[in-house]
Design an enzyme around this catalytic site. Structure first.
Site, PDB file in Angstrom:
ATOM      1  N   GLU A   1       0.825  -1.213   0.000  1.00 45.74           N
ATOM      2  CA  GLU A   1       0.000   0.000   0.000  1.00 45.74           C
ATOM      3  C   GLU A   1       0.857   1.260   0.000  1.00 45.74           C
ATOM      4  OE1 GLU A   1      -2.074  -0.546   3.695  1.00 45.74           O
ATOM      5  OE2 GLU A   1      -3.431  -2.058   2.898  1.00 45.74           O
ATOM      6  N   PRO A   2       1.722   1.429  -1.003  1.00 47.30           N
ATOM      7  CA  PRO A   2       2.568   2.631  -1.007  1.00 47.30           C
ATOM      8  C   PRO A   2       1.753   3.877  -1.355  1.00 47.30           C
ATOM      9  CG  PRO A   2       2.848   1.459  -3.073  1.00 47.30           C
ATOM     10  CD  PRO A   2       1.906   0.623  -2.232  1.00 47.30           C
ATOM     11  N   GLY A   3       1.999   4.959  -0.643  1.00 47.15           N
ATOM     12  CA  GLY A   3       1.337   6.220  -0.954  1.00 47.15           C
ATOM     13  C   GLY A   3       2.377   7.281  -1.264  1.00 47.15           C
ATOM     14  N   ARG A   4       3.030   7.739  -0.211  1.00 49.87           N
ATOM     15  CA  ARG A   4       4.037   8.795  -0.321  1.00 49.87           C
ATOM     16  C   ARG A   4       5.093   8.496  -1.389  1.00 49.87           C
ATOM     17  NH1 ARG A   4       5.276  12.073   4.106  1.00 49.87           N
ATOM     18  NH2 ARG A   4       4.273  10.519   5.434  1.00 49.87           N
TER      19      ARG A   4
ATOM     20  N   ARG B   1       2.394  19.953   6.312  1.00 45.03           N
ATOM     21  CA  ARG B   1       3.417  19.033   6.825  1.00 45.03           C
ATOM     22  C   ARG B   1       4.435  19.700   7.749  1.00 45.03           C
ATOM     23  NH1 ARG B   1       6.749  16.711   4.481  1.00 45.03           N
ATOM     24  NH2 ARG B   1       6.809  14.916   5.824  1.00 45.03           N
TER      25      ARG B   1
ATOM     26  N   TYR C   1       3.993  17.844  11.173  1.00 43.05           N
ATOM     27  CA  TYR C   1       4.957  16.747  11.355  1.00 43.05           C
ATOM     28  C   TYR C   1       6.395  17.252  11.413  1.00 43.05           C
ATOM     29  CZ  TYR C   1       1.052  14.267   9.008  1.00 43.05           C
ATOM     30  OH  TYR C   1      -0.166  13.773   8.621  1.00 43.05           O
TER      31      TYR C   1
ATOM     32  N   CYS D   1      -2.537  33.626  10.348  1.00 44.21           N
ATOM     33  CA  CYS D   1      -2.281  34.203  11.667  1.00 44.21           C
ATOM     34  C   CYS D   1      -1.983  33.127  12.701  1.00 44.21           C
ATOM     35  CB  CYS D   1      -3.486  35.050  12.082  1.00 44.21           C
ATOM     36  SG  CYS D   1      -3.823  36.310  10.857  1.00 44.21           S
TER      37      CYS D   1
ATOM     38  N   TYR E   1       0.311  14.034   0.829  1.00 45.61           N
ATOM     39  CA  TYR E   1      -0.151  14.680   2.061  1.00 45.61           C
ATOM     40  C   TYR E   1      -0.001  16.205   1.968  1.00 45.61           C
ATOM     41  CZ  TYR E   1       0.272   9.800   3.234  1.00 45.61           C
ATOM     42  OH  TYR E   1       0.156   8.429   3.198  1.00 45.61           O
TER      43      TYR E   1
HETATM   44  C1  LIG Z   1      -1.285   5.989   5.216  1.00 47.38           C
HETATM   45  C2  LIG Z   1      -1.366   4.534   4.938  1.00 47.38           C
HETATM   46  C3  LIG Z   1      -0.631   3.972   3.886  1.00 47.38           C
HETATM   47  C4  LIG Z   1       0.320   4.763   3.028  1.00 47.38           C
HETATM   48  O1  LIG Z   1       1.434   5.159   3.734  1.00 47.38           O
HETATM   49  P1  LIG Z   1       2.652   5.869   2.954  1.00 47.38           P
HETATM   50  O2  LIG Z   1       3.610   6.202   4.021  1.00 47.38           O
HETATM   51  O3  LIG Z   1       2.105   7.045   2.272  1.00 47.38           O
HETATM   52  O4  LIG Z   1       3.204   4.854   2.000  1.00 47.38           O
HETATM   53  C5  LIG Z   1      -0.799   2.632   3.637  1.00 47.38           C
HETATM   54  N1  LIG Z   1      -1.632   1.858   4.383  1.00 47.38           N
HETATM   55  C6  LIG Z   1      -2.351   2.361   5.406  1.00 47.38           C
HETATM   56  C7  LIG Z   1      -3.258   1.479   6.176  1.00 47.38           C
HETATM   57  C8  LIG Z   1      -2.244   3.717   5.714  1.00 47.38           C
HETATM   58  O5  LIG Z   1      -2.932   4.214   6.744  1.00 47.38           O
END
Ligand SMILES: *Cc1c(COP(=O)(O)O)cnc(C)c1O
Length: 422
Positions: free
Chosen positions: A273-276, A312, A316, A344, A373
């Protein structure tokens, strides 16, 4: 590698000068690169060539339909965390059979849609959730295919706000209860257990936490099988980091090797499940300098982008490299400046004492690595319109989300009739 580079003294997105887009769209705006999105997706999926693996892009990182569709065309699946994201993934052309549904607070109507379209897997995060899912599925005459998200109690060594795999975090079912929870769930109507799921955090820069978690999951799969469960799916989550400040994260290939080493001969389908990693470096936030101000102790660059557009740094302590759109000359003088937005809040600070070339009003800058993000976490705080998004493809671009007008924003409010008279 990305496709934001200097050419002829100015920053380009692929074959387009960013200044040209800025002149037409107005600032601030997010600018994404198709070639970079495609490259990142391919590099990640190639780490699993010859492996039974499903790459489910984590839609929450950047959920614009055009971004999802770019990835859908390469064969990506999707990891979604709400009905809204599920609808986005489906509308962008991702088949339900490649969609997994994560999140600790799924509602019955969200489960209903997911069952209706027939998603690949529910990643269930608690016992109350599996009971609700069982009820919904039974009522509909459907079978929900599930994995439990397990909490392996490993330290991902990342920022506390994006660490998810420690016993104290809200995510997953507790490690010591896993066996009993699977046993109980197996008896529920409308539920078919098919897998195990883990996701320990985001922006991981080290393979050890992954390795520790994956090896624990491997043992768990063997235990659950010995207890009679048919485990065919192992979802290893997302979380691999990207180079924000020049520090290099592990490569997808070495990450893949860790995963394959841990899971290789289990005979399961691996889900990622790659996102970033897919979208982070495929986007920049372009902003214009409003003022340069000399404070009592520091020099401030005040931009037209703010924390509501890119949260961000405030949320973070995230670092974003800042490039000027005009390439600094070889003999340019750099000096430390605080880069801030107009909101502000003292937290509306993108960078402190950042060495930048001399800037003046109306100069353009780009925050690098802002594709993940970024836009998805934007708000209208200070009644600032949501920042628009642009997708570049070679020498063409499209506005993939327009900037709302102030009228549209004000129209969302309703003044009750009792305030009308007088
Ligand atoms: C946020 C999330 C991801 C993606 O994480 P990245 O750091 O963006 O790769 C994958 N799986 C789950 C369950 C998440 O909450």
């Amino acid at each position: 590698m990305d496709h934001f580079n200097y050419k002829d003294g100015e920053l380009y997105a692929e074959d387009l000068p960013i200044a040209k887009i800025a002149a037409e769209v107005g600032t601030p705006f997010y600018c994404y690169s198709t070639a970079t999105l495609e490259r990142h997706y391919k590099v990640f999926s190639e780490a699993f060539d010859g492996v039974n693996a499903l790459v489910c892009y984590a839609v929450k990182a950047n959920s614009n339909l055009a971004v999802i569709k770019t990835l859908a065309r390469l064969g990506a699946g999707a990891d979604v965390v709400s009905e809204g994201e599920l609808r986005r993934a489906l509308q962008a052309g991702i088949p339900a059979s490649k969609i997994v549904f994560s999140g600790v607070g799924k509602r019955p109507w969200e489960m209903e849609l997911a069952l209706e379209v027939g998603i690949h897997q529910f990643n269930v995060e608690s016992e109350p959730e599996v009971k609700v899912l069982s009820n919904v599925a039974s009522r509909m005459g459907k079978i929900a295919k599930i994995a439990f998200r397990v909490n392996p109690d490993v330290d991902a060594k990342t920022h506390a706000k994006i660490s998810t795999g420690k016993a104290e975090n809200k995510f997953g079912v507790p490690w010591q209860d896993v066996s009993r929870i699977y046993g109980d769930a197996a008896k529920l109507p409308g539920i078919e257990i098919q897998g195990v799921d883990v996701h320990i955090g985001s922006q991981l820069m080290d393979l050890d936490p992954f390795n520790n978690a994956f090896l624990r999951v491997r043992e768990l799969v063997m235990l659950l099988r010995s207890e009679g469960h048919n485990i065919t799916q192992v979802d290893l989550g997302g979380g691999l980091g990207i180079p924000y400040d020049g520090t290099m994260p592990p490569t997808p290939t070495s990450y893949g090797a860790v995963a394959i080493n841990a899971m290789g001969n289990l005979g399961v389908q691996l889900i990622f499940e790659p996102g970033r990693l897919i979208v982070g470096n495929a986007g920049v936030l372009v902003s214009e300098v409003i003022y340069v101000k000399q404070g009592a102790e520091r020099k401030f660059v005040i931009l037209d982008a703010a924390m509501n557009d890119l949260i961000r740094p405030a949320m973070y302590d995230g670092y974003h490299h800042i490039d000027t759109i005009k390439e600094p000359s070889a003999d340019a003088v750099f000096e430390p400046m605080d880069v801030v937005g107009p909101v502000c809040e003292t937290g509306d600070t993108f960078a402190k004492a950042r060495d930048l070339p001399l800037l003046e009003a109306s100069d353009l800058v780009a925050f690098r690595s802002a594709g993940a993000y970024g836009a998805v976490m934007a708000s209208t705080y200070n009644t600032r319109p949501l920042v628009p998004e642009v997708l570049v493809n070679g020498d063409q671009y499209a506005v993939i989300r327009k900037r709302p007008s102030l009228e549209e924003i004000l129209d969302l409010d309703t003044v009750p009739t009792w305030l009308d008279n007088e």
